[in-house]
Scaffold this active site. Structure first.
Site, PDB file in Angstrom:
ATOM      1  CD  GLU A  36      -4.440   6.348   3.160  1.00 22.03           C
ATOM      2  OE1 GLU A  36      -4.476   5.473   2.267  1.00 22.03           O
ATOM      3  OE2 GLU A  36      -3.460   6.533   3.880  1.00 22.03           O
ATOM      4  CB  SER A  63      -2.264  -0.100  -2.441  1.00 19.62           C
ATOM      5  OG  SER A  63      -3.234   0.116  -1.429  1.00 19.62           O
ATOM      6  CG  HIS A  97      -1.560   1.267   1.541  1.00 16.36           C
ATOM      7  ND1 HIS A  97      -2.584   1.801   0.780  1.00 16.36           N
ATOM      8  CD2 HIS A  97      -1.334   2.166   2.532  1.00 16.36           C
ATOM      9  CE1 HIS A  97      -2.944   2.966   1.296  1.00 16.36           C
ATOM     10  NE2 HIS A  97      -2.210   3.212   2.353  1.00 16.36           N
TER      11      HIS A  97
HETATM   12  N1  NLE Z   1      -7.224  -1.445   1.248  1.00 13.44           N
HETATM   13  C1  NLE Z   1      -5.887  -1.038   0.902  1.00 13.44           C
HETATM   14  C2  NLE Z   1      -5.134  -2.179   0.224  1.00 13.44           C
HETATM   15  O1  NLE Z   1      -5.639  -3.289   0.147  1.00 13.44           O
HETATM   16  O2  NLE Z   1      -4.025  -1.964  -0.241  1.00 13.44           O
HETATM   17  C3  NLE Z   1      -5.115  -0.525   2.114  1.00 13.44           C
HETATM   18  C4  NLE Z   1      -5.794   0.666   2.779  1.00 13.44           C
HETATM   19  C5  NLE Z   1      -5.018   1.274   3.944  1.00 13.44           C
HETATM   20  C6  NLE Z   1      -5.713   2.471   4.511  1.00 13.44           C
HETATM   21 FE   FE2 Z   2      -2.208   5.020   3.488  1.00 16.10          FE
END
Ligand code: NLE
Ligand code: FE2
Length: 323
Positions: free
Chosen positions: A226, A245, A181
């Site tokens: 984010e 990510s 991420h």
């Molecule tokens: N859901 C994201 C992932 O799977 O990479 C990470 C989020 C972190 C806030």
């Molecule tokens: Fe982050």
């Protein structure tokens, strides 16, 4: 993750109590005193909860972060074959989606980093590239920092980053930050000057902010850095790291899940923001920006409205506050 959720809700309800001293440099911000969760401390619904080897590995990597001091080289992690397998799988699947789902700034900055499926980049090498492009730094962190510490770090153009790898049972989505991420979501964006400016604005606004304002800024951070989306012609593209990510979430943003499409709303930092949660899976609502410059301008105008007079005269290694 219930624990974290509960902590957030409780903290948010707290009235404005005393505000801790405003940090004058990154050395005044602790990367290990106020860890709210994640790190090695997994809750029962975490995919790695019953995997003792995985937990041991997380503790080891988290401890590396705790001994790191700003300015020193970031300790290298000797990633295992299984960790590299997970990274490679995440990378190989995401690169197919970026040309159609990621914003143009991401696609451009991505080229600066020569990501390969058989090598998990070390934070030190990434920090060096950022220092040369936008002047940002990476600092390792053991787990989820208290939002005040995390946001204050952004004021000093420092991004606190985890170093462990998500559990291999679901490479498509993890509720928490991990190295995939941080590297694939955040790092290329931080190499873009307009995006970096947006993140810096939120950081500056967090200096000396009341507890209530910290939680509002955390939501602004969450729904932009984010999970932010941006208009590109007639399309909606992702710039938020939680989207960039996660293969699952990127597809969800475009196509919805089980026939239900997410909602897209305009960013207005003066309005109440929806609750955030690490445990509810994909976002139901995404905030849509006209451009990074436009979002940064809106965030600046909100930030000026909460800025403390003593912060106005601060400077960041020669650069005065820019709100
Ligand atoms: N859901 C994201 C992932 O799977 O990479 C990470 C989020 C972190 C806030
Ligand atoms: Fe982050």
């Amino acid at each position: 993750f219930n624990k974290i959720h509960a902590i957030s809700a409780e903290k948010e309800k707290q009235a404005d109590t005393s505000v801790p001293p405003i940090p004058k440099s990154i050395h005044d911000i602790s990367n290990g005193d106020h860890i709210l969760g994640f790190g090695a401390d997994l809750s029962e619904d975490h995919p790695g909860y019953y995997d003792n080897e995985y937990k041991k590995r997380r503790s080891y990597i988290a401890d590396l972060a705790k001994i790191h001091k700003p300015g020193e080289p970031i300790p290298c992690v000797d990633y295992s074959a299984e960790e590299i397998r997970v990274w490679g799988l995440v990378l190989d699947t995401l690169v197919d989606l970026y040309p159609t789902h990621a914003c143009k700034e991401y696609i451009d900055s991505y080229k600066l980093f020569n990501f390969k499926p058989n090598h998990i980049p070390q934070l030190q090498e990434l920090s060096e590239v950022l220092e040369q492009t936008t002047g940002w730094h990476i600092r390792p962190v053991a787990g989820l920092l208290h939002p005040r510490d995390f946001l204050n770090g952004l004021a000093f153009r420092t991004f606190h980053s985890t170093q462990y790898v998500r559990h291999g049972s679901n490479p498509m989505y993890t509720p928490e930050p991990d190295i995939c991420h941080e590297v694939l979501g955040h790092v290329p964006m931080l190499a873009d000057p307009e995006f970096a400016d947006l993140a810096w604005v939120i950081g500056q606004a967090s200096l000396g902010a009341s507890e209530k304002d910290i939680w509002h800024l955390t939501k602004l951070y969450w729904y932009t850095v984010e999970f932010g989306t941006v208009k590109e012609g007639s399309e909606i593209r992702a710039f938020g790291a939680g989207l960039l990510s996660s293969i699952g979430e990127l597809k969800h943003m475009r196509e919805g899940t089980d026939g239900v499409m997410p909602e897209f709303v305009e960013l207005d930092p003066f309005k109440k923001m929806p609750k955030m949660s690490y445990k509810d899976g994909y976002q139901k609502k995404y905030f849509l920006c006209e451009s990074f410059a436009d979002a940064a301008a809106k965030l600046r105008s909100y930030s000026r409205s909460i800025l403390k007079p003593e912060v106005m005269s601060m400077n960041f290694g020669g650069t005065p506050i820019q709100l």
